[in-house]
Scaffold this motif. Sequence first.
Motif, short mmCIF file in Angstrom:
data_model
loop_
_atom_site.label_atom_id
_atom_site.label_comp_id
_atom_site.label_asym_id
_atom_site.label_seq_id
_atom_site.Cartn_x
_atom_site.Cartn_y
_atom_site.Cartn_z
N TYR A 57 0.81 -1.22 0.00
CA TYR A 57 0.00 0.00 0.00
C TYR A 57 0.85 1.27 0.00
O TYR A 57 0.56 2.21 -0.74
CB TYR A 57 -0.95 0.02 1.19
N ALA A 58 1.88 1.31 0.81
CA ALA A 58 2.73 2.51 0.84
C ALA A 58 3.41 2.74 -0.50
O ALA A 58 3.53 3.88 -0.96
CB ALA A 58 3.77 2.40 1.95
N PHE A 59 3.83 1.65 -1.15
CA PHE A 59 4.46 1.77 -2.47
C PHE A 59 3.46 2.29 -3.50
O PHE A 59 3.82 3.10 -4.37
CB PHE A 59 5.03 0.44 -2.94
N LEU A 60 2.22 1.84 -3.41
CA LEU A 60 1.19 2.33 -4.34
C LEU A 60 1.05 3.85 -4.22
O LEU A 60 0.90 4.54 -5.23
CB LEU A 60 -0.16 1.68 -4.04
N ARG A 61 1.09 4.32 -2.99
CA ARG A 61 0.96 5.77 -2.77
C ARG A 61 2.22 6.51 -3.22
O ARG A 61 2.14 7.53 -3.92
CB ARG A 61 0.65 6.05 -1.30
N GLU A 62 3.38 6.01 -2.83
CA GLU A 62 4.65 6.67 -3.18
C GLU A 62 4.85 6.78 -4.68
O GLU A 62 5.37 7.79 -5.18
CB GLU A 62 5.84 5.88 -2.62
N LEU A 63 4.48 5.74 -5.40
CA LEU A 63 4.73 5.68 -6.84
C LEU A 63 3.55 6.17 -7.68
O LEU A 63 3.57 6.05 -8.90
CB LEU A 63 5.10 4.24 -7.24
N ASN A 64 2.53 6.71 -7.01
CA ASN A 64 1.34 7.25 -7.68
C ASN A 64 0.63 6.20 -8.55
O ASN A 64 0.08 6.53 -9.61
CB ASN A 64 1.69 8.49 -8.51
N ILE A 65 0.64 4.97 -8.10
CA ILE A 65 0.01 3.90 -8.85
C ILE A 65 -1.51 4.02 -8.79
O ILE A 65 -2.20 3.72 -9.78
CB ILE A 65 0.50 2.52 -8.35
N LEU A 66 -2.03 4.53 -7.69
CA LEU A 66 -3.48 4.73 -7.62
C LEU A 66 -3.94 5.72 -8.68
O LEU A 66 -4.96 5.52 -9.33
CB LEU A 66 -3.88 5.21 -6.21
N GLU A 67 -3.16 6.77 -8.86
CA GLU A 67 -3.48 7.76 -9.89
C GLU A 67 -3.34 7.16 -11.29
O GLU A 67 -4.12 7.48 -12.19
CB GLU A 67 -2.59 9.00 -9.74
N LEU A 68 -2.36 6.28 -11.46
CA LEU A 68 -2.19 5.59 -12.74
C LEU A 68 -3.44 4.76 -13.03
O LEU A 68 -3.96 4.78 -14.15
CB LEU A 68 -0.95 4.70 -12.70
N PHE A 69 -3.94 4.02 -12.02
CA PHE A 69 -5.18 3.26 -12.19
C PHE A 69 -6.32 4.18 -12.61
O PHE A 69 -7.07 3.87 -13.53
CB PHE A 69 -5.57 2.53 -10.90
N LEU A 70 -6.45 5.30 -11.92
CA LEU A 70 -7.54 6.24 -12.23
C LEU A 70 -7.41 6.78 -13.65
O LEU A 70 -8.41 6.92 -14.36
CB LEU A 70 -7.58 7.37 -11.21
N ASP A 71 -6.19 7.08 -14.08
CA ASP A 71 -5.97 7.55 -15.45
C ASP A 71 -6.40 6.49 -16.46
O ASP A 71 -6.94 6.81 -17.52
CB ASP A 71 -4.50 7.91 -15.68
N CYS A 72 -6.15 5.22 -16.14
CA CYS A 72 -6.52 4.14 -17.06
C CYS A 72 -8.03 4.05 -17.26
O CYS A 72 -8.48 3.55 -18.30
CB CYS A 72 -5.99 2.80 -16.54
N LEU A 73 -8.80 4.52 -16.30
CA LEU A 73 -10.26 4.44 -16.42
C LEU A 73 -10.80 5.33 -17.52
O LEU A 73 -11.94 5.16 -17.95
CB LEU A 73 -10.93 4.80 -15.09
N THR A 74 -9.98 6.24 -18.01
CA THR A 74 -10.41 7.13 -19.09
C THR A 74 -9.94 6.64 -20.47
O THR A 74 -10.20 7.30 -21.47
CB THR A 74 -9.89 8.57 -18.86
N GLU A 75 -9.25 5.52 -20.50
CA GLU A 75 -8.73 4.98 -21.75
C GLU A 75 -9.84 4.26 -22.52
O GLU A 75 -10.77 3.74 -21.93
CB GLU A 75 -7.59 3.99 -21.47
N PRO A 76 -9.71 4.16 -23.84
CA PRO A 76 -10.70 3.41 -24.62
C PRO A 76 -10.49 1.89 -24.54
O PRO A 76 -11.36 1.12 -24.95
CB PRO A 76 -10.48 3.92 -26.05
N ASN A 77 -9.37 1.46 -24.01
CA ASN A 77 -9.01 0.04 -23.93
C ASN A 77 -9.74 -0.61 -22.75
O ASN A 77 -9.42 -0.33 -21.59
CB ASN A 77 -7.49 -0.08 -23.79
N GLU A 78 -10.68 -1.50 -23.02
CA GLU A 78 -11.49 -2.13 -21.96
C GLU A 78 -10.64 -3.00 -21.03
O GLU A 78 -10.97 -3.14 -19.86
CB GLU A 78 -12.63 -2.95 -22.56
N CYS A 79 -9.57 -3.58 -21.54
CA CYS A 79 -8.70 -4.38 -20.67
C CYS A 79 -7.99 -3.50 -19.65
O CYS A 79 -7.90 -3.86 -18.47
CB CYS A 79 -7.66 -5.15 -21.49
N LEU A 80 -7.50 -2.36 -20.09
CA LEU A 80 -6.87 -1.43 -19.14
C LEU A 80 -7.87 -0.99 -18.08
O LEU A 80 -7.54 -0.93 -16.89
CB LEU A 80 -6.32 -0.19 -19.86
N ILE A 81 -9.09 -0.69 -18.51
CA ILE A 81 -10.13 -0.27 -17.56
C ILE A 81 -10.42 -1.39 -16.57
O ILE A 81 -10.52 -1.16 -15.36
CB ILE A 81 -11.40 0.17 -18.31
N GLU A 82 -10.56 -2.61 -17.07
CA GLU A 82 -10.84 -3.76 -16.20
C GLU A 82 -9.75 -3.94 -15.15
O GLU A 82 -10.03 -4.07 -13.96
CB GLU A 82 -10.97 -5.03 -17.04
#
Length: 175
Positions: A57-82
């Motif tokens: 969890y701390a690494f997810l926050r430090e490396l902004n992985i949560l934000e990366l996940f959120l950015d993927c939700l705007t992609e047209p690629n359904e696999c990335l969104i999933e």
Amino acid sequence: MFTNDKRQAERTGKYGTSRQQHLQELVTQFQNPIATEETKEKNVANLANFAYDPYNYAFLRELNILELFLDCLTEPNECLIEFATGGICNAVADPQNAKIVCDCGGVPALIDCLSSPVRNTVKYAIAGLYYLWEIGGSEVKDRDGLVELITKYCEVDVFSHLARVLLDKILQTKI
């Protein structure tokens, strides 16, 4: 199985790659401008798998992985969104991660995922909203129309149990 420092040291060995470094490499590969869609999908899937373990969890926050996940939700690629929705769902059991997701617009993004044609995306979105509700995300609680939307999913066999659990949580809180 959840990881701890001792287990991680045993698995990594004296000259191995640290977990933080490995996650950073996945993020870097994803962000590489010449990365293929397949590479991006694999990296997000791997990151989502790491998101289930509290050790990370701390690494997810430090490396902004949560934000990366959120950015993927705007992609047209359904696999990335999933995969990104799965990563968010895995991570938001932690209150600090949930706050980041809420602060970065994750609630409306997860609600948008409820209309996905991909079953797993919908399941992850429902479960993620459940965790965010459980942790007290006022942004979830103030969403107009969420009860009606989740009620519709209660009528769909593949989602009915999970949707019912979220709906029960919502209705209990409102009473």
